[in-house]
Design an enzyme around this catalytic site. Structure first.
Site, PDB file in Angstrom:
ATOM      1  N   GLY A   1       0.838  -1.186   0.000  1.00 48.51           N
ATOM      2  CA  GLY A   1       0.000   0.000   0.000  1.00 48.51           C
ATOM      3  C   GLY A   1       0.874   1.236   0.000  1.00 48.51           C
ATOM      4  CD  GLU A   2       2.896   5.064  -3.209  1.00 43.34           C
ATOM      5  OE1 GLU A   2       2.457   4.274  -4.055  1.00 43.34           O
ATOM      6  OE2 GLU A   2       3.738   5.932  -3.429  1.00 43.34           O
ATOM      7  N   GLY A   3       0.994   5.238   1.542  1.00 41.96           N
ATOM      8  CA  GLY A   3       0.410   6.318   2.324  1.00 41.96           C
ATOM      9  C   GLY A   3       1.053   7.625   1.924  1.00 41.96           C
TER      10      GLY A   3
ATOM     11  CB  VAL B   1       3.136  -0.261   3.506  1.00 50.47           C
ATOM     12  CG1 VAL B   1       3.239  -1.462   4.433  1.00 50.47           C
ATOM     13  CG2 VAL B   1       2.841   0.989   4.292  1.00 50.47           C
TER      14      VAL B   1
ATOM     15  CG  ASP C   1      -7.053   9.327  11.964  1.00 50.08           C
ATOM     16  OD1 ASP C   1      -8.223   9.550  11.599  1.00 50.08           O
ATOM     17  OD2 ASP C   1      -6.091   9.314  11.174  1.00 50.08           O
TER      18      ASP C   1
END
Lengths: 418, 335
Positions: A67-69, A74, A187
């Site tokens: 994934g990409e934040g 990641v 959050d």
């Protein structure tokens, strides 16, 4: 070996060699661009296998991107010492600087995670630094997906009741632990809830969390940077200070609402509109067929934070304690963006193979019979089916999907047990 | 009905047979032997009914009947009271049957939990099980399952029998002591609010006895007790208990002595309790006096304390913070 794997993975990008179509045929064809076939004689091919290079971070062998934040990617990794499957969050210093409070948030997250240890809170294994590359690697427990991507993978954007219940109870357990350690998460939302391969929920992303002072008697907080749709009225209305733990209860209430109905209790075209709606605190719950869960949601989304349910009260609520029998309906994490593997098998394997036997193999001979090549998907037709955002297959589609990942299955049939 | 073999026994028959067999089990003669066999046989039958056999899922109708019969005949108490007479496999079966029936749930109700609440004797007998070596671990398994239910944990915490745990966690048989400790810890930590209220209400009695664990001759007891103490005090639910604990100069003295223990592990655990005394912004005078009196020595000691933990940033930060705090300590102005 390398070539094999590349063909398998890169088939969507590279034209495939087809012998039975003449160039004239396709020139007159009005098919969209994606289905272009190119004819090449075999002697014209300059064969350059794209190398799948095994790279290590410390003792960890890298696999594919999970994934990409906003901070960075990641990736999946394999601990080469104990063969544990892990995930690494790669943070680039440059990118971090551009994000407001970026560096500070990461620092806080690391210091918080280091002292936490609970089944339902993500575990930070270690942090590695690479000074020259200006990168930081956070090695974490491996999880197969987050609730948000799971929700988005099904058309109705919600979980069956039993599955929602299974996650919700774990969310509350994890939250109770965080609160017992004086930490307000701030959050909570489906995107920050990960699930392991055995269905254990892990609360993650403590980037905007706040650790209360040991000696502060109450849970009063003054700042919040959480996601707008999950914020309670006291924050939407811009109060100077608020009860931290009740913020998490509210966000968990919105999360429960979301995973059960597929909708949000409060919506708005922009943050101002959204906060205006939240500030009024009026919402309706679509019929879920279960009055007790609706009652719980109302309790958690109570406007007045003082009257809002406490974690303890949630745990005593009938719906929390209720036993919901498992049905065959089950939402799985969707395949990774560039893959069609519904089981999310370990992506480190091909790199591992490349690492150990990349050059020794004589590809032609080893894979001549090519049985595992049979179902090789066409260049673009199949690729389109896996655009991100399209509903992912549920369990029943497994068989047909499986055939498309033949290489991995052939060489490491047992990897799905990992 | 199976084609071969005996016809299936009904749950009622199983319970009846089991009860009869148990009543005969203590006899020394042939009848006693047969009774013992019957007990084992019926326990296996019950276990199979509850867990299913092979591919066969348990039948909910039968399970419900069995559970009802167990409640009506008060079988659980009888089984636990006679546990020491049942053979090795049978003991394990009893624990499995007990735990399965306990987990039974009908919508939001847990009928077995309700049943045990009306017969708390079951819990007290289980707790006393730690006194009998041959059944201690089986009882432990059942007790920890009971701990999961707040209502049952409450009965246990507020019972006289609870205080026996301070003895059980120190018995000479290591596996029993550690099993008792895990049950003890579960009781004190599982249900946060319940535990916090219990500790507040029974502060004196609990911590008097806890002190003995911290001073135990046994290294394992000392270390486990210290670690648990740290966890209890740093849990926000126990805020009131924490403030009370860190106001008592005797507790501070104890921790300061533990900082100098031979074992590095104990030193390290003690550090995590000691830091709370120092970080307290409202130190009572006796505490402040002790810290002031030892100011130089403490600063010196902490500076050299576990210097090889250079990797552990958090620890080093905390240590630096403590040293700074102690250096800045001032006696309150005398008026």
């Amino acid at each position: 070996m390398d070539r094999m794997l590349d063909l398998d993975e890169d088939a969507f990008q590279h034209p495939t060699i087809m012998d039975d179509i003449l160039p004239e045929d396709f020139l007159n064809d009005d098919e969209p661009l994606g289905t272009l076939w190119t004819r090449l004689d075999s002697d014209q091919i300059i064969y350059q296998p794209q190398r799948r290079k095994a790279t290590m971070v410390g003792k960890y062998l890298k696999g594919e991107t999970l994934g990409e934040g906003s901070y960075g990617k990641v990736k999946e990794v394999l601990d080469s010492e104990n063969l544990c499957r892990r995930a690494v969050k790669i943070l680039k210093k440059g990118r971090l600087r551009k994000i407001p409070n970026g560096e500070q948030n990461v620092k806080r997250e690391i210091s918080l995670l280091k002292r936490l240890s609970n089944k339902n809170v993500i575990q930070l294994i270690e942090v590695l630094y690479h000074e020259e590359k200006q990168k930081m690697y956070m090695i974490m427990e491996y999880c197969s997906g987050n609730l948000q991507e799971m929700l988005e993978s099904v058309p109705e954007k919600k979980f069956p009741l039993w599955q929602a219940h299974m996650y919700f109870t774990q969310l509350i357990d994890g939250l109770e632990y965080l609160h017992s350690q004086g930490i307000v998460h701030k959050d909570i939302k489906p995107g920050n809830l990960l699930v392991t391969t055995d269905g254990t929920l892990k609360i993650t992303d403590l980037g905007v969390a706040e650790a209360l002072d040991y000696f502060q008697e109450d849970d009063i907080c003054k700042t919040s940077q959480g996601s707008p749709a999950f914020q309670p009225p006291e924050i939407a209305n811009g109060l100077d200070s608020f009860h931290g733990f009740k913020v998490d209860v509210w966000s968990s209430g919105v999360t429960l609402y979301n995973i059960i109905t597929g909708k949000y209790p409060f919506e708005g075209d922009n943050v101002y509109r959204l906060f205006e709606t939240i500030g009024k605190g009026v919402f309706t719950i679509p019929d879920t067929g279960d009055p007790s869960v609706e009652d719980l949601i109302r309790g958690m989304l109570t406007y007045d934070p003082v009257k809002r349910l406490k974690i303890q009260q949630i745990k005593h609520h009938n719906w929390y304690r209720k036993k919901i029998s498992r049905t065959t309906e089950y939402v799985m994490p969707p395949p990774l963006p560039d893959s069609d593997d519904p089981l999310r098998c370990m992506t480190v394997i091909p790199y591992l193979e490349a690492f150990h036997c990349g050059e020794e193999y004589d590809e032609e001979e080893e894979y001549e019979d090519g049985e595992f090549f049979v179902e090789q998907p066409g260049p673009s037709g199949q690729g389109a089916a896996q655009q991100p955002g399209t509903p992912s297959p549920k369990l029943k589609d497994k068989k047909s999907k499986r055939k498309k990942i033949p290489v991995r299955k052939f060489t490491f049939g047992s990897c799905k047990q990992q | 009905m199976p084609l071969f073999g005996k016809s299936q026994k009904t749950p009622q028959e199983m319970v009846k047979n089991l009860k009869e067999a148990i009543s005969q089990i203590s006899r020394e003669d042939k009848k006693g032997e047969k009774a013992s066999d019957d007990v084992s046989k019926n326990l296996v039958l019950m276990k199979t009914l509850l867990y299913g056999a092979g591919d066969q899922e348990p039948q909910s109708e039968q399970v419900a009947q069995l559970a009802q019969e167990i409640y009506n005949s008060k079988l659980l108490l009888l089984l636990i009271q006679s546990l020491h007479r049942i053979d090795f496999e049978g003991k394990k079966d009893v624990a499995q049957i007990f735990n399965n029936v306990l987990r039974r749930q009908i919508a939001t109700r847990s009928p077995t939990v309700e049943h045990i609440c009306t017969q708390p004797e079951i819990l007290f007998t289980l707790m006393k099980g730690y006194e009998q070596q041959e059944i201690a671990l089986n009882c432990g398994m059942m007790l920890r399952e009971c701990c999961r239910y707040e209502a049952l944990a409450k009965i246990m915490l507020y019972s006289e029998e609870f205080y026996n745990f301070f003895r059980y966690v120190e018995v000479s048989t290591f596996d029993i002591a550690s099993d008792a400790f895990s049950t003890f810890k579960e009781l004190l930590t599982r249900h946060k609010i319940l535990c916090a209220e219990f500790l507040e209400a029974n502060y004196g009695r609990v911590f008097d006895q806890y002190q003995a664990l911290l001073n135990s001759e046994n290294y394992v007891t000392r270390r486990q007790a210290l670690k648990l103490l740290g966890e209890l005090l740093l849990d926000r639910h126990n805020f009131t208990t924490m403030t009370r604990y860190i106001s008592n100069p005797d507790n501070l003295k104890l921790m300061m002595n533990m900082l100098r223990e031979k074992s590095r592990n104990i030193q390290f655990e003690a550090f995590h309790v000691f830091k709370v005394f120092v970080a307290n912004p409202n130190k009572p005078k006796p505490i402040l006096d002790i810290l002031l009196r030892n100011k130089e020595k403490l600063v010196d000691f902490l500076t050299k304390f576990h210097t090889d933990r250079s990797e552990d940033e958090q620890f080093n930060d905390e240590k630096a913070y403590l040293i700074k705090q102690i250096k800045e300590l001032k006696a309150p102005d005398e008026h």
